[in-house]
Design a protein around this motif. Structure first.
Motif, mmCIF file in Angstrom:
data_model
loop_
_atom_site.group_PDB
_atom_site.id
_atom_site.type_symbol
_atom_site.label_atom_id
_atom_site.label_comp_id
_atom_site.label_asym_id
_atom_site.label_seq_id
_atom_site.Cartn_x
_atom_site.Cartn_y
_atom_site.Cartn_z
ATOM 1 N N SER A 121 0.837 -1.198 0.000
ATOM 2 C CA SER A 121 0.000 0.000 0.000
ATOM 3 C C SER A 121 0.871 1.248 0.000
ATOM 4 N N GLY A 140 -6.996 2.346 4.088
ATOM 5 C CA GLY A 140 -7.778 1.146 3.853
ATOM 6 C C GLY A 140 -7.774 0.182 5.016
ATOM 7 N N ARG A 141 -8.459 -0.920 4.799
ATOM 8 C CA ARG A 141 -8.496 -2.021 5.758
ATOM 9 C C ARG A 141 -9.134 -3.220 5.072
ATOM 10 N N ALA A 142 -9.019 -4.367 5.729
ATOM 11 C CA ALA A 142 -9.596 -5.581 5.162
ATOM 12 C C ALA A 142 -11.118 -5.475 5.155
ATOM 13 N N LEU A 146 -13.536 -7.867 -0.366
ATOM 14 C CA LEU A 146 -12.275 -8.129 -1.057
ATOM 15 C C LEU A 146 -12.043 -9.618 -1.272
ATOM 16 N N ALA A 151 -5.378 -6.233 1.516
ATOM 17 C CA ALA A 151 -5.909 -4.865 1.629
ATOM 18 C C ALA A 151 -4.834 -3.867 1.208
ATOM 19 N N HIS A 177 -8.705 0.671 -3.549
ATOM 20 C CA HIS A 177 -8.098 -0.654 -3.502
ATOM 21 C C HIS A 177 -7.478 -0.998 -4.849
#
Length: 382
Positions: A121, A140-142, A146, A151, A177
Motif C-alpha cells: 500500500s 484502507g483495511r480488510a 475483497l 488490503a 483498492h
C-alpha cells in the motif's frame, strides 16, 4: 549691589553645561537607535526563510528545500519510488504547511514504494520542518468484499482542511483498492489519527475543497467513477459527516456492507457518450474547480487523447449552467467513426444528452435541473 554666589562661581554656568551634556546624550542615543534599526532591517533582509517550501526526487532520495531553493534536508528510501505514481511530478503528492498551529511547517508526502502496487500500500508520511518523521498512516483495511485479497490501497489524492481558530487542521485522504472497486475517504487529525471514514463503490480519484454554501466552512468534492453505474461521478461530503458507505441499489453485489448509510450532500452520475460505450468500461470524472460560486468539472470520455472531455459548469446549488463537448472529443469521435465504424457525426442531439445528469442524492428531482428548467420555474422565459 548684586550679591555674589555662595560657591564663588557664576550662577548661570551649570545650567548651560547641563543642557549641552543632555543634548549630546540625546544625539548619541538617537544615533545608536538609528544604527540598531538599520542593523535589524539588514538582518531581516538577509535572514533566510528556512521553512520547507518545495521538494524533488533524485533516484530513491527525497530532497526538501526552502523558498530560495536551498536544501534543508533529504531522506533516502530503500524501496525507491514507483515511477508511474509520480509521473506528473512530485507536486501532486506533497504538501507544505502548519498543521497544528505552532508556527512550524510540516511536510506531508504520499509515498508509494517502487514495488508492484498490488504487493504494498501507499502511505502518508508527516515530517517536521527539520526532517524528523512525526507519523505515518496506511490507508484502507480488510473488507469482506475483497474476498481475501490483500488490503492494498493506493492514495489517489489528499487535501488539507484549514482549522478554525484554536483548532488544528484536518487531512482528507482518498484511497482506492488495487485492483478492486472499494474506495475510502478518510479524515485524519494533525497527529495522523483517523477520526472518520466514508466508503464508496468506485474509485474517487480527485479531491477539491470549497465553501459551497457560504457558511465559511469548506465542503469536500470528490470525483471519479461509480462502479455500480459504470459512470463518472461527483460526490459532495460535509467534513463533519464523513461516515458510512454509498448505497448501491443498481448493483447490490458491490455494496460495501457492515457500515451505516452514508449521508452525502450531493451524488451525481454523468452520461456516457456512444464513443465511450464502445471503447471504455467507464467515463471518468476529472478534478473539479470552484471559482466565484461556479463549479467547473470535466468528464474524460476516451483515453486516446487527454483532451477527450465533456465540460460541465454548475452554480453552487448544482443547477446545470452549461455543458460543452471539447474540440478534442469531437475530433476523436469523428476519427473513430471514420475508420470503418460507419459514417456518424457527433450531433446536437447527442450533445443535449449530456445534460441528463442523474442525481442520486441531494436533488428534488431525478435529474439535475438545467438553466432552461430554472428559467421556466421562475417564469423567466416570458
Amino acid at each position: 549691589m548684586v550679591p555674589e554666589p555662595r560657591d564663588g562661581s557664576e550662577n548661570t554656568a551649570p545650567p548651560a553645561v547641563s543642557r549641552a551634556s543632555g543634548l549630546t546624550a540625546l544625539k548619541i542615543v538617537a544615533a545608536i537607535a538609528t544604527v540598531g534599526v538599520a542593523v535589524f532591517v539588514l538582518i531581516r533582509m538577509l535572514a533566510v526563510d528556512d521553512r520547507p517550501q518545495s521538494g524533488r526526487l533524485e533516484g530513491s532520495t527525497l530532497i526538501i528545500s526552502n523558498a530560495s531553493g536551498q536544501e534543508l534536508w533529504r531522506k533516502s528510501f530503500s524501496d525507491g519510488f514507483w515511477p508511474s505514481y509520480y509521473a506528473q511530478g512530485l507536486a501532486p503528492r506533497i504538501w507544505f504547511g502548519d498543521l497544528d498551529g505552532n508556527g512550524h511547517f510540516e511536510v506531508l508526502l504520499a509515498y508509494h514504494p517502487g514495488l508492484n502496487p498490488i504487493s504494498r500500500s501507499a502511505t502518508l508520511i508527516c515530517y517536521a520542518d527539520r526532517g524528523k518523521e512525526k507519523w505515518r498512516w496506511t490507508p484502507g483495511r480488510a473488507l469482506p468484499e475483497l474476498g481475501g485479497s490483500p488490503a492494498t490501497f493506493d492514495i489517489r489524492d489528499f487535501v488539507v482542511l484549514k482549522g478554525w481558530p484554536k483548532a488544528h487542521s484536518r487531512i482528507v485522504v482518498s484511497s482506492s483498492h488495487v485492483p478492486f472497486y472499494p474506495n475510502q475517504i478518510a479524515i485524519l487529525d494533525a497527529n495522523g489519527k483517523m477520526t472518520s471514514e466514508y466508503w464508496h463503490s468506485g474509485h474517487l480519484i480527485h479531491l477539491t475543497l470549497a465553501d459551497l454554501d457560504g457558511d465559511g466552512r469548506e465542503e469536500i468534492i470528490a470525483t471519479g467513477i461509480s462502479n455500480g453505474y459504470h459512470a463518472a461521478t461527483l460526490v459532495v461530503l460535509d467534513p463533519d459527516r464523513v461516515f458510512g458507505a454509498s448505497t448501491e441499489a443498481a448493483r447490490p453485489e458491490i455494496q460495501i456492507h457492515g457500515m451505516s448509510v452514508a449521508q452525502e450532500r450531493v451524488r451525481l452520475l454523468f452520461h456516457r457518450s456512444d464513443l465511450n460505450k464502445v471503447l471504455e468500461t467507464y467515463n471518468i470524472g476529472q478534478e473539479a474547480t470552484v471559482e466565484r460560486g461556479r463549479i467547473r468539472f470535466s468528464v474524460l470520455e476516451c483515453s486516446m487523447h487527454p483532451g477527450c472531455l465533456i465540460w460541465y459548469e454548475f452554480d453552487r446549488n448544482f443547477h446545470l449552467v452549461s455543458v460543452e463537448a471539447d474540440d478534442h472529443f469531437r475530433s476523436a469521435h469523428t476519427e473513430f467513426y471514420r475508420n470503418g465504424k460507419g459514417p456518424h457525426h457527433f450531433s446536437a442531439e447527442e450533445e443535449r444528452e449530456f445534460q441528463k445528469i442523474r442525481c442520486l442524492v441531494g436533488c428534488k428531482t431525478e435529474f439535475v435541473l438545467g438553466q432552461n428548467h430554472i428559467d421556466a420555474r421562475y417564469g423567466l422565459n416570458n
